[in-house]
Design an enzyme around this catalytic site. Structure first.
Site, PDB file in Angstrom:
ATOM      1  N   ILE A 444       0.809  -1.221   0.000  1.00 36.15           N
ATOM      2  CA  ILE A 444       0.000   0.000   0.000  1.00 36.15           C
ATOM      3  C   ILE A 444       0.842   1.272   0.000  1.00 36.15           C
ATOM      4  CG2 ILE A 444      -1.927   1.163   1.180  1.00 36.15           C
ATOM      5  CD1 ILE A 444      -2.570  -1.558  -0.137  1.00 36.15           C
ATOM      6  N   HIS A 707      -2.220  -3.999  11.550  1.00 33.77           N
ATOM      7  CA  HIS A 707      -2.149  -3.491  12.928  1.00 33.77           C
ATOM      8  C   HIS A 707      -1.585  -4.535  13.870  1.00 33.77           C
ATOM      9  CE1 HIS A 707      -5.371  -1.082  11.027  1.00 33.77           C
ATOM     10  NE2 HIS A 707      -4.679  -0.117  11.590  1.00 33.77           N
TER      11      HIS A 707
END
Ligand code: GLN
Ligand code: ZN
Length: 767
Positions: A444, A707
């Site tokens: 990303i 995360h």
């Protein structure tokens, strides 16, 4: 006489004292009494700053979150944290942050680990609260100790205290029923605890209580409207006077309801709903206090005090003692003290500073307004004159107004946002140019922001490392990430964003029209603060912002290198923006500037360009009826940014959230060739929205949660992608993580991406 009051004050401290105290305590570097002492000093300091108000908020202080404080006051703790043996404040942090059972902390073994409470955005702000949890069995039980303690401190300091609490209807509405039961069924029981709480406060000699019901600025169905009537009819017998506070928007259809709740006062937001005030006065029962929020609690601009007085004076005439004035909402959403900004450099010079007001300065503005209303403008002549000068210089400044930018905006046409051909034709040309395999892999954008990167950046900022030295350090990091990606055999590479401190600040720093503060911190959640850049003027791009870095990265590899940009809507939504023009105009200006960057990247031979719109969803208005208007200009801004390129250039966008159902047609309108999204935690179910809509372009559904430090297995990724392929044709699927990797370690990233690439190979072999 007009009364002045405040709805809430930032608790983080002008220099983020609370943040540092919390983090030291969590790391075991300080004690609970030391932390509590910092809280006490912050409250004292905040009250001193507010001492000239007629009523000062008490109970707005929270160690983590005011909604979580309310949950403790109401005795609404999730079952999993009940029965904790330690200090209540430790238990509070357990709900806020979660605890692993293996942690070395006291009680970790006896009371076990717990999952953190869910966190979500507080209305349309960037503040996040801990979502109250309910079940059909929820029992409330008053614990007023925290409020009473703060009230006692306030009394000792001679503060004219007005306790602040979250109202019962808003409290229920912003919570979640874990068992899908109807949370409104809890209202009668909840009201008993509120009744007790108000009685307790009355016993302490409290006269006014501010009860926050921002839910009143949202669309309410009949059940929730009824809940308001029910709640306040029950609470009206209380011995304290209630000020129902609404903010963040207009009352609209709820105006009659709000005006007629059986309480002593109503606060409304006259920044967002100025035109509602006069009709409201007409509707308001004659005994009721009207508190008007006349100072913007959501931005950092000075108020035009003279203009405000022009409008307020006749109202004051009409309402007399029934008029209160205040900021529009709690000042939690603005930084603390402009006086902290001493190091004035290119970023925020003295001229721009003279246009600003932080929380402390906003309260001074309020005081000036009150004096002018109570004693006449002559009593504050000098203050009004200097405010006028500041407001006028800003209004006419050439730093704010750039005729070239305005002229370019005049010439905007929808054609600017139109690709040359539709996706199907583009896809053929892109495939011929890029020659990617099926299930292409990519990331990303960011790779780990290592200690070396951060060290080099802080040395550079401190002047200890020169421009050339900094370039060398960043290029070394870029080279490292390119080499690693090649070894991993990823298909479309990124440069890794080493040179970026933050995806918005990086662009803001290079655009004309932006300023940066040193102490403009605003609490985002818990100890986390953000420092939104200040968009003060017409936006232009003096020179290319990313081209050299990306060109360098591309020079290291024969694989396609993605250009990496932040989109206009995200830059806008994460900034303090102008109050002298609509948000849409600022957004279009950003769009034109970033469009130039896109075209320059294309000219430099970059064939794949990603434009992140991580915050597009965040900008959705509170009322659904206003969504279309927002989405219209937001999508148009993206299209202007992205769509000036040739068919062969592949445009990616990225959004990291997991709710698309209600905005899917707007997402499709953006017409990006590829969209990468966060899906791993939803087990690919969120792709249903794309499937049902027959989303026509390519999608990269995230295959692992960035995360978490956990390494996803190859098998799991294959499974997820197979689920994706049941919904989206395999030819249009990409394989990528949920989001950027900047918060991870290389030691986690390499095996995770290794498994991801291996999974893509399995998928290709099976295809
Ligand atoms: N390109 C950014 C990154 O990888 C995107 C971050 C985001 O979506 N929040 O860090
Ligand atoms: Zn993301």
């Amino acid at each position: 006489m007009v009364t002045t009051h405040n709805l809430g004050f930032p608790r983080i401290g002008a220099k983020r004292e609370l943040k540092f105290a919390l983090e030291a305590y969590w790391k075991g570097q300080s004690s609970l009494p030391a932390l509590k002492q910092v809280g006490k000093e912050l409250r004292q300091g905040n009250w001193s700053l507010q001492s000239r108000l007629d009523l000062v908020p008490v109970g707005d202080f929270a160690f983590y979150d005011q909604v979580l404080d309310m949950s403790f006051t109401l005795g609404n703790l999730p079952a999993r944290v009940q029965g904790f043996h330690g200090d209540q404040l430790d238990n509070y942090f357990r709900v806020a942050r979660g605890r692993s059972a293996e942690s070395a902390e006291e009680h970790a073994h006896c009371c076990g680990g717990v999952a953190a409470g869910e966190m979500t955005k507080w209305f349309d702000t960037n503040y996040h609260y801990i979502v109250p949890e309910f079940t059909a069995e929820t029992q409330f039980k008053l614990d007023a100790s925290r409020l009473l303690e703060q009230l006692a401190e306030a009394k000792a300091q001679n503060v004219k205290a007005k306790p602040v609490i979250v109202g019962p209807v808003t409290y229920l509405a912003i919570g979640k029923a874990k068992d899908d039961s109807n949370r409104l069924a809890l209202l009668p029981q909840l009201l008993q605890v509120y009744t007790e709480l108000l009685e307790t406060l009355a016993t302490q000699g409290v006269e006014w209580v501010q009860i926050d019901e921002p839910l009143l600025v949202t669309e309410l169905d009949a059940d929730w409207q009824h809940a308001f009537n029910l709640a306040y009819h029950q609470l009206k017998s209380s011995r304290v006077k209630l000020l129902v506070a609404t903010y963040f928007g207009q009352l609209a259809d709820n105006q009659y309801l709000a005006a007629n709740l059986p309480v002593a006062g109503l606060h409304v937001d006259a920044i967002n709903g100025r035109h509602e005030v006069l009709p409201l006065i007409g509707m308001l029962p004659a005994h009721k206090v009207l508190s008007i929020g006349v100072i913007n609690g959501r931005n950092i601009w000075k108020t035009d005090l003279n203009a405000t007085l022009d409008w307020l004076e006749p109202i004051a005439e009409r309402l007399g003692d029934r008029l209160w004035i205040a900021p529009s909402c709690s000042l939690l959403h603005v930084p603390v003290d402009l006086d902290s900004e001493q190091k004035l450099a290119g970023k925020l010079d003295s001229e721009i500073k003279s246009w600003l007001a932080y929380a402390k300065q906003k309260l001074e503005e309020l005081r000036i307004l009150a004096v002018a209303l109570n004693q006449g403008r002559a009593a504050v002549k000098d203050a009004l004159a200097s405010n006028h000068t500041a407001v006028e210089t800003r209004r006419h400044s050439q730093r704010v107004h750039n005729p070239a930018v305005k002229a370019a905006l005049e010439k905007l046409t929808p054609a600017l946002g139109q690709r040359q051909n539709g996706y199907t034709q583009r896809a053929v040309k892109q495939a011929a140019l890029l020659k990617l395999p099926k299930y292409p892999t990519t990331t990303i954008g960011s790779f780990p922001q290592t200690a070396e990167i951060r060290h080099a950046r802080s040395q550079f900022k401190a002047g200890e490392l020169d421009q050339a030295g900094y370039q060398v350090a960043m290029k070394a990091e870029i080279e490292r990430s390119v080499r690693e990606q090649e070894k991993l055999e990823l298909d479309v590479l990124v440069h890794g964003e080493a040179e970026r401190n933050d995806m918005v600040e990086y662009f803001g720093e290079q655009l004309n029209g932006y300023a940066f503060s040193q102490f403009g911190w605003v609490q985002s959640y818990g100890s986390r603060c953000v420092k939104p850049p200040i968009l003060f003027g017409d936006i232009s791009r003096p020179k290319a912002m990313t081209v050299d870095w990306i060109k360098y990265a591309q020079s290291l590899t024969s694989k396609p290198m993605k250009g990496m940009l932040t989109g206009p809507v995200t830059i806008l939504n994460w900034s303090f923006v102008r109050d002298d023009q609509p948000r849409s105009v600022s957004c279009y200006q950003l769009a034109l500037a970033i469009r130039q960057e896109v075209l320059d990247l294309e000219k430099a031979g970059i064939n794949v360009i990603q434009i992140d719109e991580a915050a597009l969803r965040e900008g959705l208005p509170l009322r659904k009826s206003q969504w279309n208007e927002y989405l219209r200009w937001a999508v148009e801004s993206f299209r202007i940014t992205a769509n000036g390129v040739a068919d062969e250039t592949q445009i990616h966008t990225h959004m990291c959230y997991s709710e698309f159902n209600d905005i899917i047609s707007a997402i499709a309108d953006m017409d990006a060739d590829v969209i990468t999204i966060e899906t791993s935690r939803s087990d690919m179910e969120l792709l249903d929205a794309f499937d049902n809509f027959n989303y026509p372009n390519e999608i990269g559904p995230g295959v692992y949660d960035i995360h978490s430090p956990n390494i996803p297995t190859q098998e799991h990724i294959v499974q997820l992608m197979q689920k994706a392929a049941e919904r989206i044709p395999a030819e249009r699927l990409w394989v990528n993580p949920d989001c950027g990797l900047k918060t991870r370690q290389w030691a986690e990233v390499l095996p995770a991406l290794g498994n991801m690439v291996a999974a893509a190979k399995v998928l290709r072999a099976n295809a």
